[in-house]
Structures are given as structure tokens and as C-alpha cells.
Design an enzyme around this catalytic site. Sequence first.
Site, PDB file in Angstrom:
ATOM      1  CB  SER A  50      -5.593   2.263  -8.646  1.00 61.00           C
ATOM      2  OG  SER A  50      -4.905   2.757  -9.969  1.00 61.00           O
ATOM      3  CG  ASP A  83      -6.032   0.301  -4.463  1.00 62.15           C
ATOM      4  OD1 ASP A  83      -6.461   0.138  -3.425  1.00 62.15           O
ATOM      5  OD2 ASP A  83      -4.995   0.558  -5.029  1.00 62.15           O
ATOM      6  CG  HIS A  84      -6.224   4.443  -3.458  1.00 63.04           C
ATOM      7  ND1 HIS A  84      -6.274   5.448  -2.246  1.00 63.04           N
ATOM      8  CD2 HIS A  84      -5.062   3.548  -3.133  1.00 63.04           C
ATOM      9  CE1 HIS A  84      -5.252   5.154  -1.350  1.00 63.04           C
ATOM     10  NE2 HIS A  84      -4.595   3.903  -1.897  1.00 63.04           N
ATOM     11  CG  HIS A 177       0.446   5.561  -1.893  1.00 60.95           C
ATOM     12  ND1 HIS A 177      -0.365   6.412  -1.364  1.00 60.95           N
ATOM     13  CD2 HIS A 177      -0.160   4.223  -2.111  1.00 60.95           C
ATOM     14  CE1 HIS A 177      -1.511   5.711  -1.045  1.00 60.95           C
ATOM     15  NE2 HIS A 177      -1.359   4.343  -1.421  1.00 60.95           N
ATOM     16  CG  HIS A 205      -3.204   1.515   1.022  1.00 65.81           C
ATOM     17  ND1 HIS A 205      -3.743   2.009   0.017  1.00 65.81           N
ATOM     18  CD2 HIS A 205      -3.766   0.571   1.835  1.00 65.81           C
ATOM     19  CE1 HIS A 205      -4.807   1.418   0.134  1.00 65.81           C
ATOM     20  NE2 HIS A 205      -5.005   0.769   1.023  1.00 65.81           N
ATOM     21  N   GLY A 206       1.574   1.007   0.286  1.00 63.20           N
ATOM     22  CA  GLY A 206       2.935   1.770  -0.008  1.00 63.20           C
ATOM     23  C   GLY A 206       3.843   0.285   0.245  1.00 63.20           C
ATOM     24  CG  ASN A 227      -3.133  -2.702  -0.762  1.00 59.42           C
ATOM     25  OD1 ASN A 227      -3.405  -3.855  -0.545  1.00 59.42           O
ATOM     26  ND2 ASN A 227      -3.716  -1.745  -1.186  1.00 59.42           N
TER      27      ASN A 227
END
Length: 277
Positions: A50, A83-84, A177, A205-206, A227
Site C-alpha cells: 500500500s 494498493d490504495h 478496513h 477490501h477489509g 484483500n
Amino acid sequence: MARAALTDVLTAAQRGRSGLGAFNVIQLEHAEAIVAGAEAAGRPTVLQVSENAVRYHGALAPIGRAMLEIADAAAVPVVVHLDHATDLDLVAQALALGFTSVMYDGSTLAVEDNLATTRGVVEQAHALGVSVEAEIGEIGGKDGVHAPGVRTRPEDAAEFVAATGIDAVAVAVGSSHAMTTRTAQLDLALISAIRDAVPVPLVLHGSSGVPDDHLREAVAAGMTKINISTHLNGTFTGQVREALAADPALVDPRRYLGAARTATAREVERLVRLLAG
């Protein structure tokens, strides 16, 4: 097998109605453990770093090159993913290094700005054969579209994919998250509805906050890329604490980091097998 394109691995997972585990790298031992776990399961995986982790290291190149080397030596297909990312310069660095996938996160931008910037990332990445993941966006910082209570409407997801040309879309269906308890409840009906409305794979996500049985149900409902970060960090850190508590005189980091790497590899293998169905 070496590094792989995200679209190729996701397409294969969709055909097999299985989930693709995507795990975040903080340090070298994480990358080694993730690939070792995937190899033990005989399944592909995603190594992802990330923007926050890059900031921790001070630069992308050292950890990014290590991830690429580990991927290239792997016995299974390994996607190397940013990522992100909110920093376009960081996206450009990942593309130059040879990453096979990037996620551009424009979730804090106004809708039109998110669309335009995401389209630009897609054009840049696709010219190099690199896949792009993105999310629709919701004002509110990193959590954005994955903030508690936020849900993605199928029609919004379809419009976003059509307007940007992305290869995978992260959607909000009940996860959040950085959860340290596995108590999230996903909207399985919504997952199915978005899957039917959107022509590209869906990303959850999360996922650290989602219990095992619910992860399987999410994959069956239409999720593909799963993820997982915080959960693995808990496994890694818990093993470090255990090793240090067992031997207060221990000073060699290889002893406790090695134990943490082994424990993390085992958990990755378990999760990869779980998601494979």
C-alpha cells in the site's frame, strides 16, 4: 510461474468460481511468507504493497524490487500489485518497476475528478499491459467506499466501470478496513446484484474482519479478489510476541521474525485453500 497479470489470474478464478487471496506486504518476511503459503496450497496469489507501507519504507523501489524478485522465483503465478495509491507519481513508479497491477484510489475526490483521473491511470497502465483496480469513491478518507455503513449501488458500479475502463472494481458490501475482530456481516444479495451488473471482477477490501464461512459465501455470491492485511499482521505480530515472551534473552531477529514468517505462511496457505472452495 513468475509474476502474473491480475486480469489473467482473476479471469481464471472467475471461471473456477473461486476467490483470489490478495495479501499486503509490510516487510520482506511478509512477501516471503505469502508466496510460501500460496506455493504450499498450489494456488496463485497477489503480493500487494500500500501507499502507507511505501511511506513507512521511504520509497517504493527497495520493497517493490524485493516483491518482484520473490514473485519471479515463485512456483505459482504471483501478481505484484500497488494498493490504495492516491499519488500518481507512485503509480508511475510502480509501472516503471514492472508491477503487474495497480489500484488507484480516488475515493476522496469529487466524482468527475475521480473518473477523469482513473481514466488517465487506466490509459497509462494498459499501454504497458498492466491491470487497474479502482473504487467508486465516498468522501471520508482512506475508508472511503469501505467506511462502515456505506454500500455500493449496482448501477453506480456499472457506470463507474464503463466510464473508466478499469479491470477490477472494489465495492462496499459491509466490510471495513483495519478490523481486528472477524465480525463483519456482508450483504450477499448485494454482492450478487453487483456481480450481475458489472462486467469485471469484484474486489472485497477489509476482508480481515470477515469470518471464514462468510468469506466462502462472498466468493460464491460473486466476489473474486479478497484483500487481507490486518488479519495477517495479527498472526505475524502474535508469533513475535510469543517468541519473545518464551525467551526474554532473545536478541537475534531471525529467531522471532523467522517464527512469525512461518506462522504467517501457514495462515496464508489456509486462507488460500479456503478461498479456492
